[in-house]
Design a protein around this motif. Structure first.
Motif, PDB file in Angstrom:
ATOM      1  N   ASP A   2       0.827  -1.201   0.000  1.00 41.13           N
ATOM      2  CA  ASP A   2       0.000   0.000   0.000  1.00 41.13           C
ATOM      3  C   ASP A   2       0.872   1.265   0.000  1.00 41.13           C
ATOM      4  O   ASP A   2       2.099   1.199   0.089  1.00 41.13           O
ATOM      5  CB  ASP A   2      -0.993  -0.003   1.173  1.00 41.13           C
ATOM      6  CG  ASP A   2      -0.307   0.042   2.534  1.00 41.13           C
ATOM      7  OD1 ASP A   2       0.917   0.240   2.591  1.00 41.13           O
ATOM      8  OD2 ASP A   2      -1.009  -0.119   3.544  1.00 41.13           O
ATOM      9  N   PHE A   3       0.213   2.392  -0.090  1.00 36.83           N
ATOM     10  CA  PHE A   3       0.907   3.671  -0.208  1.00 36.83           C
ATOM     11  C   PHE A   3       1.780   3.943   1.008  1.00 36.83           C
ATOM     12  O   PHE A   3       2.906   4.449   0.874  1.00 36.83           O
ATOM     13  CB  PHE A   3      -0.124   4.795  -0.408  1.00 36.83           C
ATOM     14  CG  PHE A   3       0.485   6.135  -0.679  1.00 36.83           C
ATOM     15  CD1 PHE A   3       1.096   6.399  -1.894  1.00 36.83           C
ATOM     16  CD2 PHE A   3       0.459   7.133   0.273  1.00 36.83           C
ATOM     17  CE1 PHE A   3       1.663   7.636  -2.150  1.00 36.83           C
ATOM     18  CE2 PHE A   3       1.028   8.369   0.021  1.00 36.83           C
ATOM     19  CZ  PHE A   3       1.629   8.615  -1.193  1.00 36.83           C
ATOM     20  N   LYS A   4       1.299   3.609   2.210  1.00 31.14           N
ATOM     21  CA  LYS A   4       2.069   3.850   3.433  1.00 31.14           C
ATOM     22  C   LYS A   4       3.358   3.020   3.442  1.00 31.14           C
ATOM     23  O   LYS A   4       4.418   3.512   3.830  1.00 31.14           O
ATOM     24  CB  LYS A   4       1.222   3.534   4.661  1.00 31.14           C
ATOM     25  CG  LYS A   4       1.900   3.895   5.960  1.00 31.14           C
ATOM     26  CD  LYS A   4       1.002   3.699   7.152  1.00 31.14           C
ATOM     27  CE  LYS A   4       1.739   4.091   8.408  1.00 31.14           C
ATOM     28  NZ  LYS A   4       0.939   3.939   9.594  1.00 31.14           N
ATOM     29  N   GLN A   5       3.293   1.777   3.003  1.00 30.60           N
ATOM     30  CA  GLN A   5       4.479   0.929   2.939  1.00 30.60           C
ATOM     31  C   GLN A   5       5.488   1.491   1.947  1.00 30.60           C
ATOM     32  O   GLN A   5       6.694   1.459   2.190  1.00 30.60           O
ATOM     33  CB  GLN A   5       4.108  -0.495   2.535  1.00 30.60           C
ATOM     34  CG  GLN A   5       3.369  -1.264   3.606  1.00 30.60           C
ATOM     35  CD  GLN A   5       2.884  -2.611   3.105  1.00 30.60           C
ATOM     36  OE1 GLN A   5       2.415  -2.732   1.970  1.00 30.60           O
ATOM     37  NE2 GLN A   5       3.007  -3.618   3.938  1.00 30.60           N
ATOM     38  N   ILE A   6       5.002   2.024   0.831  1.00 27.81           N
ATOM     39  CA  ILE A   6       5.887   2.624  -0.169  1.00 27.81           C
ATOM     40  C   ILE A   6       6.573   3.854   0.415  1.00 27.81           C
ATOM     41  O   ILE A   6       7.775   4.046   0.244  1.00 27.81           O
ATOM     42  CB  ILE A   6       5.113   2.968  -1.457  1.00 27.81           C
ATOM     43  CG1 ILE A   6       4.626   1.675  -2.129  1.00 27.81           C
ATOM     44  CG2 ILE A   6       5.976   3.778  -2.420  1.00 27.81           C
ATOM     45  CD1 ILE A   6       3.666   1.897  -3.286  1.00 27.81           C
TER      46      ILE A   6
END
Length: 162
Positions: A2-6
């Protein structure tokens, strides 16, 4: 992914001097390239979902909370003898942790004896916690990495006096 992991991955790469990272998961490919200047280029394109726009080049300025108390940092170990020490290095890229969890004591501290097979730290890579074992016998002279900080492949972690 997800965006947070990226975003977390970009922060880790920004703190290190890794040049390029590519990750492929089920139907998803992510490549992060770092220039010599602190500018990031991110290219992300999922195979069977809508395209993701390029992420901003400026890193997010959110400080990470350190889980370990600062009392564990050895101040006297700065004068470690450099000639007769062996270095334990990181076998992978990830986040370095000195203890199994924030409320547990460190695996090893300065002055502790280590032997082959003794766990000295944990490195988290892609949500997997890998126990790093010593391959040598001796006494820990210096801890070279702060708890919960990113490490690179072959980065020195500990100095051991045989």
């Amino acid at each position: 992914m997800d965006f947070k992991q990226i975003q977390e991955l970009i922060k880790m790469i920004n703190k290190s001097n890794i040049g390029e990272v590519s990750i492929e998961e089920k139907g998803f490919k992510l490549t992060i390239k770092q220039k010599e200047e602190p500018v990031q280029q991110v290219i992300a394109a999922p195979v069977h979902t809508q395209p993701i726009a390029a992420l901003p080049a400026a890193p997010v300025a959110a400080p990470q909370a350190a889980a370990a108390p600062p009392a564990e940092k050895p101040a006297k170990a700065a004068e470690a003898p450099a000639g007769n020490t062996i270095t334990i290095k990181s076998p992978m890229i990830g986040t370095f942790y000195r203890s199994p969890s924030p409320d547990k004591p460190s695996f090893v501290n300065v002055g502790d004896e280590v032997a082959p097979g003794k766990v000295v730290c944990i490195i988290e890579a892609m949500k997997l916690f890998n126990e790093i074992e010593s391959e040598i016998s001796g006494k820990i002279v210096k801890v070279l990495v702060e708890d919960a900080s990113p490490v690179e492949y072959d980065q020195p972690l500990f100095l051991v006096e045989p």
